[in-house]
Design a protein around this motif. Sequence first.
Motif, PDB file in Angstrom:
ATOM      1  N   ASN A  41       0.632  -1.053  -0.206  1.00 41.05           N
ATOM      2  CA  ASN A  41       0.314   0.226   0.183  1.00 41.05           C
ATOM      3  C   ASN A  41       1.315   1.313   0.195  1.00 41.05           C
ATOM      4  N   ILE A  42       1.217   1.913  -1.268  1.00 36.06           N
ATOM      5  CA  ILE A  42       2.232   3.117  -1.588  1.00 36.06           C
ATOM      6  C   ILE A  42       1.744   4.256  -1.806  1.00 36.06           C
ATOM      7  N   GLN A  73       1.175   3.283 -12.619  1.00 40.34           N
ATOM      8  CA  GLN A  73       1.366   2.192 -13.395  1.00 40.34           C
ATOM      9  C   GLN A  73       2.438   0.971 -12.309  1.00 40.34           C
ATOM     10  N   ALA A  74       3.473   1.517 -11.678  1.00 40.54           N
ATOM     11  CA  ALA A  74       4.318   0.881 -10.804  1.00 40.54           C
ATOM     12  C   ALA A  74       3.949   0.518  -9.596  1.00 40.54           C
ATOM     13  N   GLY A  75       2.983   1.013  -8.601  1.00 38.82           N
ATOM     14  CA  GLY A  75       1.896   0.132  -7.820  1.00 38.82           C
ATOM     15  C   GLY A  75       1.191   1.597  -6.740  1.00 38.82           C
ATOM     16  N   ALA A  76       2.157   2.371  -7.321  1.00 41.90           N
ATOM     17  CA  ALA A  76       1.458   3.675  -6.136  1.00 41.90           C
ATOM     18  C   ALA A  76      -0.180   3.561  -6.246  1.00 41.90           C
ATOM     19  N   LYS A  77      -0.621   3.806  -5.337  1.00 40.46           N
ATOM     20  CA  LYS A  77      -2.064   3.906  -5.010  1.00 40.46           C
ATOM     21  C   LYS A  77      -2.977   5.363  -5.074  1.00 40.46           C
ATOM     22  N   GLU A  78      -2.228   6.395  -4.544  1.00 37.70           N
ATOM     23  CA  GLU A  78      -1.920   8.350  -4.560  1.00 37.70           C
ATOM     24  C   GLU A  78      -0.856   8.790  -4.836  1.00 37.70           C
ATOM     25  N   PHE A  79      -1.775   9.583  -5.026  1.00 34.99           N
ATOM     26  CA  PHE A  79      -0.328  11.126  -5.163  1.00 34.99           C
ATOM     27  C   PHE A  79      -0.580  12.513  -4.435  1.00 34.99           C
ATOM     28  N   VAL A  80       0.204  12.527  -3.880  1.00 36.70           N
ATOM     29  CA  VAL A  80      -0.129  13.680  -3.068  1.00 36.70           C
ATOM     30  C   VAL A  80       1.037  14.845  -3.529  1.00 36.70           C
ATOM     31  N   SER A  81       0.542  16.136  -3.581  1.00 34.97           N
ATOM     32  CA  SER A  81       1.598  17.179  -4.017  1.00 34.97           C
ATOM     33  C   SER A  81       2.161  17.746  -2.171  1.00 34.97           C
ATOM     34  N   LYS A  82       3.357  18.243  -2.727  1.00 38.72           N
ATOM     35  CA  LYS A  82       3.952  19.150  -1.828  1.00 38.72           C
ATOM     36  C   LYS A  82       4.144  20.274  -2.315  1.00 38.72           C
ATOM     37  N   PRO A  83       4.121  21.095  -1.776  1.00 39.55           N
ATOM     38  CA  PRO A  83       3.509  21.672  -0.088  1.00 39.55           C
ATOM     39  C   PRO A  83       1.977  20.673  -0.083  1.00 39.55           C
ATOM     40  N   PHE A  84       1.162  20.020   0.739  1.00 38.45           N
ATOM     41  CA  PHE A  84       0.730  19.482   1.221  1.00 38.45           C
ATOM     42  C   PHE A  84      -0.026  20.218   2.521  1.00 38.45           C
ATOM     43  N   GLN A  85      -1.588  20.203   2.285  1.00 37.87           N
ATOM     44  CA  GLN A  85      -2.028  20.244   3.550  1.00 37.87           C
ATOM     45  C   GLN A  85      -2.369  18.978   4.700  1.00 37.87           C
ATOM     46  N   GLU A  86      -2.486  20.345   5.738  1.00 31.52           N
ATOM     47  CA  GLU A  86      -2.087  17.866   6.525  1.00 31.52           C
ATOM     48  C   GLU A  86      -3.478  17.620   6.520  1.00 31.52           C
ATOM     49  N   HIS A  87      -4.278  18.138   6.603  1.00 32.98           N
ATOM     50  CA  HIS A  87      -5.891  17.484   7.159  1.00 32.98           C
ATOM     51  C   HIS A  87      -5.935  16.283   4.952  1.00 32.98           C
ATOM     52  N   ASN A  88      -5.275  17.563   4.066  1.00 32.53           N
ATOM     53  CA  ASN A  88      -5.703  16.182   2.888  1.00 32.53           C
ATOM     54  C   ASN A  88      -5.074  15.570   2.606  1.00 32.53           C
ATOM     55  N   MET A  89      -3.172  15.373   3.749  1.00 30.98           N
ATOM     56  CA  MET A  89      -2.403  13.925   3.717  1.00 30.98           C
ATOM     57  C   MET A  89      -3.117  13.689   4.867  1.00 30.98           C
ATOM     58  N   LYS A  90      -3.503  13.897   6.024  1.00 34.81           N
ATOM     59  CA  LYS A  90      -4.677  12.955   6.977  1.00 34.81           C
ATOM     60  C   LYS A  90      -5.706  12.052   5.620  1.00 34.81           C
ATOM     61  N   GLU A  91      -6.714  12.820   4.498  1.00 34.71           N
ATOM     62  CA  GLU A  91      -7.857  12.805   4.368  1.00 34.71           C
ATOM     63  C   GLU A  91      -6.476  11.336   3.267  1.00 34.71           C
ATOM     64  N   THR A  92      -6.503  10.746   2.663  1.00 33.90           N
ATOM     65  CA  THR A  92      -5.439  10.401   1.341  1.00 33.90           C
ATOM     66  C   THR A  92      -4.700   9.480   2.427  1.00 33.90           C
ATOM     67  N   MET A  93      -3.962  10.015   3.269  1.00 35.58           N
ATOM     68  CA  MET A  93      -3.937   8.089   4.084  1.00 35.58           C
ATOM     69  C   MET A  93      -4.780   7.372   4.552  1.00 35.58           C
ATOM     70  N   LEU A  94      -6.392   8.395   5.282  1.00 35.96           N
ATOM     71  CA  LEU A  94      -7.197   7.149   5.837  1.00 35.96           C
ATOM     72  C   LEU A  94      -7.606   6.387   4.684  1.00 35.96           C
TER      73      LEU A  94
END
Length: 120
Positions: free
Chosen positions: A76-77, A94-115
């Motif tokens: 799960n990457i 294509q290599a297997g990442a399930k999501e992409f989050v851009s830096k700089p990120f907002q904390e709530h966006n990062m948490k939401e994606t991880m969850l």
Amino acid sequence: MKPKILVVDPVQSLRGILRKIIITMGYDVLEAANGAEAIHTYQANFPILTTMDLNMPDMTGIDVIRKIREFDPAANIMMCSALEQKTMIIEAIQAGAKEFVSKPFQEHNMKETMLKLLIV
């Protein structure tokens, strides 16, 4: 023992930011500063989620994803990178990442994606 999330990024300060977010979510944190360290740490711990930077000193995040998925096809990457080139995002997925989050990120966006990835 709490489930572990692996943070792979060459920038220590960014690993620290992600560590704080992950701890507040109730998970333990593993860290790696480069691709070789990431592969070794993954193999030793099999974390439930890995955040992966695209650019590292020894190999690309895409190469690390491929190597991890060779021995754990269910890994799960998610990519977390400042580079937003469409071709790189497609290649990471294509290599297997399930999501992409851009830096700089907002904390709530990062948490939401991880969850989202942890629930699936």
